[in-house]
Design a protein around this motif. Sequence first.
Motif, PDB file in Angstrom:
ATOM      1  N   VAL A  74     -20.623 -13.119  -1.983  1.00 42.32           N
ATOM      2  CA  VAL A  74     -19.939 -12.926  -3.262  1.00 42.32           C
ATOM      3  C   VAL A  74     -19.205 -14.206  -3.642  1.00 42.32           C
ATOM      4  CG1 VAL A  74     -19.661 -10.446  -2.903  1.00 42.32           C
ATOM      5  CG2 VAL A  74     -17.859 -12.000  -2.156  1.00 42.32           C
ATOM      6  N   PRO A  75     -18.949 -14.409  -4.949  1.00 43.00           N
ATOM      7  CA  PRO A  75     -18.294 -15.644  -5.379  1.00 43.00           C
ATOM      8  C   PRO A  75     -16.827 -15.737  -4.969  1.00 43.00           C
ATOM      9  CG  PRO A  75     -18.683 -14.195  -7.244  1.00 43.00           C
ATOM     10  CD  PRO A  75     -19.408 -13.587  -6.077  1.00 43.00           C
ATOM     11  N   ASN A  76     -16.100 -14.623  -5.045  1.00 41.50           N
ATOM     12  CA  ASN A  76     -14.676 -14.656  -4.698  1.00 41.50           C
ATOM     13  C   ASN A  76     -14.177 -13.232  -4.469  1.00 41.50           C
ATOM     14  OD1 ASN A  76     -11.837 -14.967  -4.580  1.00 41.50           O
ATOM     15  ND2 ASN A  76     -11.953 -16.810  -5.841  1.00 41.50           N
ATOM     16  N   ILE A  77     -13.831 -12.910  -3.235  1.00 43.24           N
ATOM     17  CA  ILE A  77     -13.397 -11.555  -2.899  1.00 43.24           C
ATOM     18  C   ILE A  77     -12.036 -11.237  -3.500  1.00 43.24           C
ATOM     19  CG2 ILE A  77     -12.161 -12.086  -0.763  1.00 43.24           C
ATOM     20  CD1 ILE A  77     -14.628  -9.173  -1.350  1.00 43.24           C
ATOM     21  N   GLY A  78     -11.339 -12.271  -4.016  1.00 40.70           N
ATOM     22  CA  GLY A  78     -10.055 -12.036  -4.673  1.00 40.70           C
ATOM     23  C   GLY A  78     -10.197 -11.365  -6.019  1.00 40.70           C
ATOM     24  N   ASN A  79     -11.398 -11.364  -6.587  1.00 43.97           N
ATOM     25  CA  ASN A  79     -11.668 -10.666  -7.838  1.00 43.97           C
ATOM     26  C   ASN A  79     -11.704  -9.168  -7.548  1.00 43.97           C
ATOM     27  OD1 ASN A  79     -13.097  -9.329  -9.963  1.00 43.97           O
ATOM     28  ND2 ASN A  79     -13.977 -11.278 -10.602  1.00 43.97           N
ATOM     29  N   LEU A 101     -22.361  -8.008   6.837  1.00 46.16           N
ATOM     30  CA  LEU A 101     -21.603  -9.238   7.050  1.00 46.16           C
ATOM     31  C   LEU A 101     -21.222  -9.810   5.688  1.00 46.16           C
ATOM     32  CD1 LEU A 101     -23.778 -10.880   9.866  1.00 46.16           C
ATOM     33  CD2 LEU A 101     -21.723  -9.464  10.113  1.00 46.16           C
ATOM     34  N   LEU A 102     -19.921  -9.974   5.466  1.00 46.68           N
ATOM     35  CA  LEU A 102     -19.416 -10.415   4.169  1.00 46.68           C
ATOM     36  C   LEU A 102     -19.190 -11.922   4.164  1.00 46.68           C
ATOM     37  CD1 LEU A 102     -18.197  -9.925   1.346  1.00 46.68           C
ATOM     38  CD2 LEU A 102     -16.004  -9.459   2.488  1.00 46.68           C
ATOM     39  N   GLY A 103     -19.739 -12.591   3.143  1.00 52.53           N
ATOM     40  CA  GLY A 103     -19.523 -14.018   2.954  1.00 52.53           C
ATOM     41  C   GLY A 103     -18.827 -14.284   1.635  1.00 52.53           C
ATOM     42  N   ASP A 104     -17.628 -14.849   1.678  1.00 56.68           N
ATOM     43  CA  ASP A 104     -16.842 -15.146   0.478  1.00 56.68           C
ATOM     44  C   ASP A 104     -16.955 -16.641   0.177  1.00 56.68           C
ATOM     45  OD1 ASP A 104     -15.019 -15.457  -1.535  1.00 56.68           O
ATOM     46  OD2 ASP A 104     -13.255 -14.902  -0.351  1.00 56.68           O
ATOM     47  N   ALA A 105     -17.617 -16.974  -0.941  1.00 60.26           N
ATOM     48  CA  ALA A 105     -17.842 -18.375  -1.278  1.00 60.26           C
ATOM     49  C   ALA A 105     -16.611 -19.070  -1.849  1.00 60.26           C
ATOM     50  CB  ALA A 105     -19.000 -18.490  -2.263  1.00 60.26           C
ATOM     51  N   GLY A 106     -15.604 -18.298  -2.244  1.00 60.49           N
ATOM     52  CA  GLY A 106     -14.398 -18.913  -2.796  1.00 60.49           C
ATOM     53  C   GLY A 106     -14.671 -19.766  -4.027  1.00 60.49           C
ATOM     54  N   ASP A 107     -15.648 -19.339  -4.842  1.00 59.11           N
ATOM     55  CA  ASP A 107     -16.039 -20.053  -6.065  1.00 59.11           C
ATOM     56  C   ASP A 107     -16.503 -21.477  -5.776  1.00 59.11           C
ATOM     57  OD1 ASP A 107     -15.544 -17.921  -7.827  1.00 59.11           O
ATOM     58  OD2 ASP A 107     -13.404 -18.391  -7.900  1.00 59.11           O
ATOM     59  N   ASP A 108     -17.038 -21.702  -4.596  1.00 58.64           N
ATOM     60  CA  ASP A 108     -17.494 -23.027  -4.173  1.00 58.64           C
ATOM     61  C   ASP A 108     -18.996 -22.963  -3.908  1.00 58.64           C
ATOM     62  OD1 ASP A 108     -18.229 -25.303  -2.641  1.00 58.64           O
ATOM     63  OD2 ASP A 108     -16.163 -25.566  -1.971  1.00 58.64           O
ATOM     64  N   ARG A 109     -19.773 -23.684  -4.693  1.00 53.90           N
ATOM     65  CA  ARG A 109     -21.231 -23.631  -4.580  1.00 53.90           C
ATOM     66  C   ARG A 109     -21.727 -24.151  -3.231  1.00 53.90           C
ATOM     67  NH1 ARG A 109     -25.946 -23.052  -7.220  1.00 53.90           N
ATOM     68  NH2 ARG A 109     -27.566 -24.644  -6.984  1.00 53.90           N
ATOM     69  N   SER A 131     -23.975 -14.805  -7.135  1.00 55.88           N
ATOM     70  CA  SER A 131     -23.766 -16.248  -7.036  1.00 55.88           C
ATOM     71  C   SER A 131     -22.515 -16.723  -7.762  1.00 55.88           C
ATOM     72  CB  SER A 131     -24.989 -16.990  -7.594  1.00 55.88           C
ATOM     73  OG  SER A 131     -24.830 -18.376  -7.478  1.00 55.88           O
ATOM     74  N   VAL A 132     -22.052 -17.901  -7.344  1.00 58.99           N
ATOM     75  CA  VAL A 132     -20.905 -18.549  -7.981  1.00 58.99           C
ATOM     76  C   VAL A 132     -21.241 -18.929  -9.422  1.00 58.99           C
ATOM     77  CG1 VAL A 132     -19.511 -20.654  -7.956  1.00 58.99           C
ATOM     78  CG2 VAL A 132     -19.887 -19.391  -5.833  1.00 58.99           C
ATOM     79  N   ASP A 133     -22.467 -19.387  -9.658  1.00 64.14           N
ATOM     80  CA  ASP A 133     -22.865 -19.782 -10.996  1.00 64.14           C
ATOM     81  C   ASP A 133     -24.270 -19.264 -11.300  1.00 64.14           C
ATOM     82  OD1 ASP A 133     -24.670 -21.446  -9.685  1.00 64.14           O
ATOM     83  OD2 ASP A 133     -23.377 -23.204  -9.852  1.00 64.14           O
ATOM     84  N   ARG A 134     -24.875 -19.763 -12.344  1.00 65.46           N
ATOM     85  CA  ARG A 134     -26.184 -19.267 -12.746  1.00 65.46           C
ATOM     86  C   ARG A 134     -27.324 -20.088 -12.159  1.00 65.46           C
ATOM     87  NH1 ARG A 134     -24.279 -17.461 -18.454  1.00 65.46           N
ATOM     88  NH2 ARG A 134     -23.539 -15.395 -17.928  1.00 65.46           N
ATOM     89  N   HIS A 135     -27.068 -20.672 -11.012  1.00 68.38           N
ATOM     90  CA  HIS A 135     -28.112 -21.411 -10.311  1.00 68.38           C
ATOM     91  C   HIS A 135     -28.153 -20.950  -8.850  1.00 68.38           C
ATOM     92  CE1 HIS A 135     -28.479 -24.063 -13.789  1.00 68.38           C
ATOM     93  NE2 HIS A 135     -27.165 -24.141 -13.795  1.00 68.38           N
ATOM     94  N   PRO A 136     -28.451 -19.670  -8.632  1.00 73.72           N
ATOM     95  CA  PRO A 136     -28.437 -19.131  -7.260  1.00 73.72           C
ATOM     96  C   PRO A 136     -29.564 -19.727  -6.413  1.00 73.72           C
ATOM     97  CG  PRO A 136     -29.353 -17.525  -8.789  1.00 73.72           C
ATOM     98  CD  PRO A 136     -28.827 -18.646  -9.630  1.00 73.72           C
ATOM     99  N   LEU A 196     -18.289 -17.432 -15.835  1.00 71.02           N
ATOM    100  CA  LEU A 196     -19.464 -17.117 -16.640  1.00 71.02           C
ATOM    101  C   LEU A 196     -19.427 -15.706 -17.216  1.00 71.02           C
ATOM    102  CD1 LEU A 196     -22.182 -18.807 -14.406  1.00 71.02           C
ATOM    103  CD2 LEU A 196     -21.266 -19.629 -16.579  1.00 71.02           C
ATOM    104  N   ASN A 197     -18.938 -14.742 -16.416  1.00 73.50           N
ATOM    105  CA  ASN A 197     -18.915 -13.371 -16.941  1.00 73.50           C
ATOM    106  C   ASN A 197     -17.886 -13.238 -18.066  1.00 73.50           C
ATOM    107  OD1 ASN A 197     -16.712 -13.606 -15.197  1.00 73.50           O
ATOM    108  ND2 ASN A 197     -16.796 -11.459 -14.598  1.00 73.50           N
ATOM    109  N   ALA A 198     -16.794 -14.004 -18.006  1.00 80.86           N
ATOM    110  CA  ALA A 198     -15.812 -13.983 -19.091  1.00 80.86           C
ATOM    111  C   ALA A 198     -16.436 -14.551 -20.363  1.00 80.86           C
ATOM    112  CB  ALA A 198     -14.574 -14.784 -18.702  1.00 80.86           C
ATOM    113  N   GLN A 199     -17.248 -15.585 -20.222  1.00 81.76           N
ATOM    114  CA  GLN A 199     -17.932 -16.165 -21.373  1.00 81.76           C
ATOM    115  C   GLN A 199     -18.898 -15.158 -21.992  1.00 81.76           C
ATOM    116  OE1 GLN A 199     -19.672 -19.876 -20.051  1.00 81.76           O
ATOM    117  NE2 GLN A 199     -17.745 -20.528 -19.107  1.00 81.76           N
ATOM    118  N   ASP A 200     -19.562 -14.364 -21.152  1.00 81.90           N
ATOM    119  CA  ASP A 200     -20.463 -13.324 -21.660  1.00 81.90           C
ATOM    120  C   ASP A 200     -19.689 -12.276 -22.453  1.00 81.90           C
ATOM    121  OD1 ASP A 200     -22.760 -14.428 -20.672  1.00 81.90           O
ATOM    122  OD2 ASP A 200     -22.833 -13.185 -18.866  1.00 81.90           O
ATOM    123  N   ARG A 201     -18.540 -11.881 -21.937  1.00 80.00           N
ATOM    124  CA  ARG A 201     -17.728 -10.875 -22.627  1.00 80.00           C
ATOM    125  C   ARG A 201     -17.251 -11.396 -23.980  1.00 80.00           C
ATOM    126  NH1 ARG A 201     -13.935  -8.957 -17.492  1.00 80.00           N
ATOM    127  NH2 ARG A 201     -15.662  -8.360 -16.125  1.00 80.00           N
TER     128      ARG A 201
END
Length: 237
Positions: A74-79, A101-109, A131-136, A196-201
């Motif tokens: 996931v991009p950030n478990i703090g969300n 197994l959980l992997g938290d990317a911390g918004d870091d590609r 993904s963190v961005d639209r280039h998974p 990115l999801n905020a931009q979609d909204r």
Amino acid sequence: MPKSLTGKVTRSEVAKAAGTSVAVVSYVINNGPRPVAEATRQRVLEAIKATGYRPNAAARALASGNTKTFGLVVPNIGNPFVASMAHVLLQESMNHGHVMLLGDAGDDRRRELELIQGLLNRQVDGLFYNSVDRHPYIDLIKASGTPLVMLERVEPQPGVNMLRVNERQAAWQVTAHLLSHGYQQVGIITGPVDMLNAQDRIQGWRDAMQERGLPIDESLMFPASYTPQGDMKRCRR
């Protein structure tokens, strides 16, 4: 009862305690491939309990090719939304006898790539991936042959399953609903505008306003962090 040199109870010791063969013990533990009489099965289960035998999960995985382990990136478990989604997936995995197994990317590609490579090296049975961005890193995962479920919008392609929310469409629907009740000024509390999801909204909100010929008032757009505190702060303004 004497133990092996490693201090761990072996299947041979379980078989001896149950008065049966090692093969029969394996059949009971693995639920096959051959049937075992119920009375014998119960003796083996009692011997397992009495000896404290614990099956070697790694060895079973090598033999079966199935680790009963999934990865979740996931991009950030703090969300809070991501945290809620992760909680549900982890719970469902446990309910079905699997480990997640959980992997938290911390918004870091770069961190995201390291997590994926680590999970693939562990030979997980499948990956859930947001993904963190639209280039998974879809090609990397597909090349490994690992089943993949994307938890976001990506371009449809063979070998990739998707479970997603169309956030632009959802924002449009909410805004259109309010406008249909006669409201002319409809604002939006977004997430951080660099997400990115905020931009979609925001785009969904714009779409609904423009379809009805209403002006876009930027002062009615309120960026906020993905936390209850961030939303409350904006609501008080």
